[in-house]
Design an enzyme around this catalytic site. Structure first.
Site, PDB file in Angstrom:
ATOM      1  CG  HIS A  82      42.619-122.838 -76.257  1.00 57.82           C
ATOM      2  ND1 HIS A  82      43.494-122.393 -75.304  1.00 57.82           N
ATOM      3  CD2 HIS A  82      41.390-122.791 -75.700  1.00 57.82           C
ATOM      4  CE1 HIS A  82      42.828-122.083 -74.209  1.00 57.82           C
ATOM      5  NE2 HIS A  82      41.549-122.324 -74.422  1.00 57.82           N
ATOM      6  CG  ASP A  84      46.686-120.108 -76.152  1.00 59.61           C
ATOM      7  OD1 ASP A  84      45.723-120.822 -76.486  1.00 59.61           O
ATOM      8  OD2 ASP A  84      46.585-118.873 -76.008  1.00 59.61           O
ATOM      9  CG  ASP A 143      40.471-122.190 -70.811  1.00 60.44           C
ATOM     10  OD1 ASP A 143      40.279-122.747 -71.907  1.00 60.44           O
ATOM     11  OD2 ASP A 143      40.294-120.968 -70.653  1.00 60.44           O
ATOM     12  CD  GLU A 176      40.568-119.262 -76.231  1.00 59.99           C
ATOM     13  OE1 GLU A 176      39.443-118.792 -76.047  1.00 59.99           O
ATOM     14  OE2 GLU A 176      41.391-119.384 -75.301  1.00 59.99           O
ATOM     15  CD  GLU A 177      43.406-118.562 -72.450  1.00 57.38           C
ATOM     16  OE1 GLU A 177      42.928-117.484 -72.062  1.00 57.38           O
ATOM     17  OE2 GLU A 177      42.900-119.659 -72.173  1.00 57.38           O
TER      18      GLU A 177
END
Length: 178
Positions: A82, A84, A143, A176-177
Protein backbone atom coordinates in the site's frame (compact mmCIF):
# COMPACT_ATOMS: atom_id res chain seq x y z
CA UNK A 1 22.34 -11.62 -9.35
CA UNK A 2 23.10 -9.63 -6.20
CA UNK A 3 20.69 -6.95 -4.93
CA UNK A 4 22.22 -3.48 -4.97
CA UNK A 5 21.45 -2.36 -1.40
CA UNK A 6 22.34 1.28 -1.96
CA UNK A 7 20.00 1.45 -4.99
CA UNK A 8 17.25 -0.18 -2.90
CA UNK A 9 17.82 2.39 -0.13
CA UNK A 10 17.71 5.27 -2.61
CA UNK A 11 14.49 3.90 -4.10
CA UNK A 12 12.92 3.67 -0.62
CA UNK A 13 14.09 7.19 0.28
CA UNK A 14 12.52 8.60 -2.89
CA UNK A 15 9.18 7.02 -1.93
CA UNK A 16 9.42 8.05 1.75
CA UNK A 17 9.84 11.68 0.73
CA UNK A 18 6.50 11.72 -1.11
CA UNK A 19 3.75 12.59 1.35
CA UNK A 20 0.91 10.06 1.14
CA UNK A 21 -1.03 10.53 4.37
CA UNK A 22 -4.55 9.11 4.17
CA UNK A 23 -7.62 10.81 5.68
CA UNK A 24 -10.18 8.69 7.49
CA UNK A 25 -12.76 11.51 7.33
CA UNK A 26 -12.60 11.86 3.56
CA UNK A 27 -15.54 10.88 1.38
CA UNK A 28 -13.50 10.37 -1.79
CA UNK A 29 -11.27 7.51 -2.90
CA UNK A 30 -8.38 7.69 -2.59
CA UNK A 31 -8.92 9.73 0.53
CA UNK A 32 -6.17 12.21 -0.36
CA UNK A 33 -4.83 13.47 -3.67
CA UNK A 34 -1.30 13.17 -2.19
CA UNK A 35 -1.46 9.42 -2.68
CA UNK A 36 -1.83 9.98 -6.41
CA UNK A 37 1.56 11.73 -6.45
CA UNK A 38 3.25 8.47 -5.46
CA UNK A 39 0.93 6.47 -7.72
CA UNK A 40 1.92 8.53 -10.79
CA UNK A 41 5.60 8.26 -9.82
CA UNK A 42 5.28 4.47 -9.58
CA UNK A 43 3.52 4.24 -12.95
CA UNK A 44 6.42 6.10 -14.56
CA UNK A 45 8.95 3.85 -12.84
CA UNK A 46 7.10 0.63 -13.72
CA UNK A 47 6.98 1.67 -17.37
CA UNK A 48 10.66 2.67 -17.31
CA UNK A 49 11.80 -0.72 -16.00
CA UNK A 50 9.75 -2.46 -18.67
CA UNK A 51 6.62 -3.90 -17.07
CA UNK A 52 3.49 -4.29 -19.16
CA UNK A 53 -0.19 -3.49 -18.61
CA UNK A 54 0.80 -0.60 -16.32
CA UNK A 55 -2.33 1.22 -15.18
CA UNK A 56 -3.41 3.87 -12.69
CA UNK A 57 -7.11 3.35 -11.99
CA UNK A 58 -9.62 6.11 -11.29
CA UNK A 59 -9.51 5.13 -7.59
CA UNK A 60 -5.73 5.35 -7.29
CA UNK A 61 -4.73 1.71 -7.66
CA UNK A 62 -1.52 1.03 -9.57
CA UNK A 63 -1.45 -2.25 -11.49
CA UNK A 64 1.25 -3.83 -13.64
CA UNK A 65 2.29 -7.17 -15.10
CA UNK A 66 5.66 -8.85 -15.36
CA UNK A 67 5.04 -11.50 -18.02
CA UNK A 68 6.34 -15.01 -17.52
CA UNK A 69 9.55 -15.79 -19.34
CA UNK A 70 8.94 -19.51 -19.63
CA UNK A 71 6.46 -21.73 -21.44
CA UNK A 72 6.14 -23.86 -18.30
CA UNK A 73 2.63 -23.70 -16.80
CA UNK A 74 3.11 -21.83 -13.53
CA UNK A 75 0.57 -20.12 -11.28
CA UNK A 76 0.39 -16.33 -11.45
CA UNK A 77 2.04 -14.65 -8.48
CA UNK A 78 0.61 -11.48 -6.92
CA UNK A 79 2.68 -8.88 -5.07
CA UNK A 80 0.78 -6.16 -3.22
CA UNK A 81 1.75 -3.19 -1.05
CA UNK A 82 0.00 0.00 0.00
CA UNK A 83 1.03 3.56 -0.76
CA UNK A 84 -0.61 5.52 2.05
CA UNK A 85 0.74 6.38 5.47
CA UNK A 86 -1.07 6.82 8.74
CA UNK A 87 -2.45 10.18 9.76
CA UNK A 88 -1.15 9.63 13.32
CA UNK A 89 1.99 11.64 12.47
CA UNK A 90 3.05 13.94 9.68
CA UNK A 91 4.30 12.34 6.49
CA UNK A 92 5.50 15.65 5.02
CA UNK A 93 9.16 16.64 4.67
CA UNK A 94 10.46 13.24 5.77
CA UNK A 95 14.18 13.17 6.46
CA UNK A 96 15.37 9.59 6.04
CA UNK A 97 18.40 8.64 8.10
CA UNK A 98 20.62 5.57 7.82
CA UNK A 99 22.30 4.41 11.03
CA UNK A 100 24.99 1.99 9.89
CA UNK A 101 26.18 -0.86 12.10
CA UNK A 102 23.93 -0.17 15.08
CA UNK A 103 25.96 -0.51 18.28
CA UNK A 104 23.16 -1.08 20.80
CA UNK A 105 23.19 2.49 22.13
CA UNK A 106 20.67 5.32 21.98
CA UNK A 107 20.00 6.54 18.45
CA UNK A 108 19.80 10.33 18.32
CA UNK A 109 17.28 11.18 15.60
CA UNK A 110 17.23 14.94 16.14
CA UNK A 111 17.20 17.29 19.10
CA UNK A 112 14.75 15.86 21.62
CA UNK A 113 14.07 12.71 19.58
CA UNK A 114 15.86 9.57 20.70
CA UNK A 115 15.31 5.85 20.11
CA UNK A 116 16.63 4.09 23.18
CA UNK A 117 16.90 0.37 23.90
CA UNK A 118 15.70 1.30 27.40
CA UNK A 119 12.33 2.22 25.89
CA UNK A 120 12.48 -0.17 22.93
CA UNK A 121 14.47 -3.24 24.05
CA UNK A 122 13.77 -4.93 20.70
CA UNK A 123 16.36 -2.56 19.19
CA UNK A 124 19.01 -4.83 20.71
CA UNK A 125 17.92 -7.54 18.25
CA UNK A 126 19.48 -5.40 15.51
CA UNK A 127 22.98 -4.78 16.89
CA UNK A 128 25.42 -4.75 13.98
CA UNK A 129 22.70 -4.12 11.42
CA UNK A 130 21.81 -0.93 9.59
CA UNK A 131 18.69 0.84 10.84
CA UNK A 132 16.66 3.35 8.82
CA UNK A 133 14.66 6.03 10.64
CA UNK A 134 13.17 9.46 10.11
CA UNK A 135 14.53 12.35 12.16
CA UNK A 136 11.77 11.69 14.70
CA UNK A 137 9.64 14.66 13.69
CA UNK A 138 7.71 12.77 10.98
CA UNK A 139 6.47 9.33 10.17
CA UNK A 140 9.06 7.40 8.13
CA UNK A 141 6.43 5.62 6.05
CA UNK A 142 8.29 2.32 5.93
CA UNK A 143 4.88 0.65 6.26
CA UNK A 144 4.57 0.09 3.36
CA UNK A 145 6.90 2.12 1.19
CA UNK A 146 9.63 -0.39 2.07
CA UNK A 147 7.36 -3.07 0.62
CA UNK A 148 6.91 -1.04 -2.55
CA UNK A 149 10.69 -0.62 -2.86
CA UNK A 150 11.20 -4.37 -2.43
CA UNK A 151 8.56 -5.22 -5.04
CA UNK A 152 9.97 -2.74 -7.55
CA UNK A 153 13.49 -4.04 -6.99
CA UNK A 154 12.35 -7.66 -7.34
CA UNK A 155 10.53 -6.86 -10.60
CA UNK A 156 13.59 -5.08 -11.94
CA UNK A 157 15.81 -8.01 -10.95
CA UNK A 158 13.48 -10.56 -12.57
CA UNK A 159 13.43 -8.54 -15.80
CA UNK A 160 17.23 -8.32 -15.87
CA UNK A 161 17.94 -11.87 -14.73
CA UNK A 162 17.94 -15.19 -16.44
CA UNK A 163 15.88 -17.05 -13.85
CA UNK A 164 12.64 -18.52 -15.17
CA UNK A 165 9.60 -17.02 -13.50
CA UNK A 166 5.84 -17.10 -13.64
CA UNK A 167 3.69 -14.12 -14.54
CA UNK A 168 3.81 -11.63 -11.68
CA UNK A 169 0.92 -9.21 -11.13
CA UNK A 170 1.77 -6.14 -9.07
CA UNK A 171 -0.74 -3.99 -7.20
CA UNK A 172 -0.15 -0.88 -5.15
CA UNK A 173 -3.20 0.25 -3.20
CA UNK A 174 -4.29 3.50 -1.57
CA UNK A 175 -5.91 3.94 1.85
CA UNK A 176 -4.88 0.71 3.60
CA UNK A 177 -4.24 2.68 6.80
CA UNK A 178 -7.90 3.67 7.07
Amino acid sequence: MQINKSALLERFKSYAQIETTSDEKATCFPSTAKQLDLARYLVTELEAIGLSEVELTEHGYVLATLPANTEEALPVIGLIAHMDTSSDASGANVKVQLHQGYEGKDIILSEGNVLSPKDFPELLNYVGQDIITSDGTTLLGADDKAGIAEIMTAAERLLAGKENHATVRIGFTPDEEI
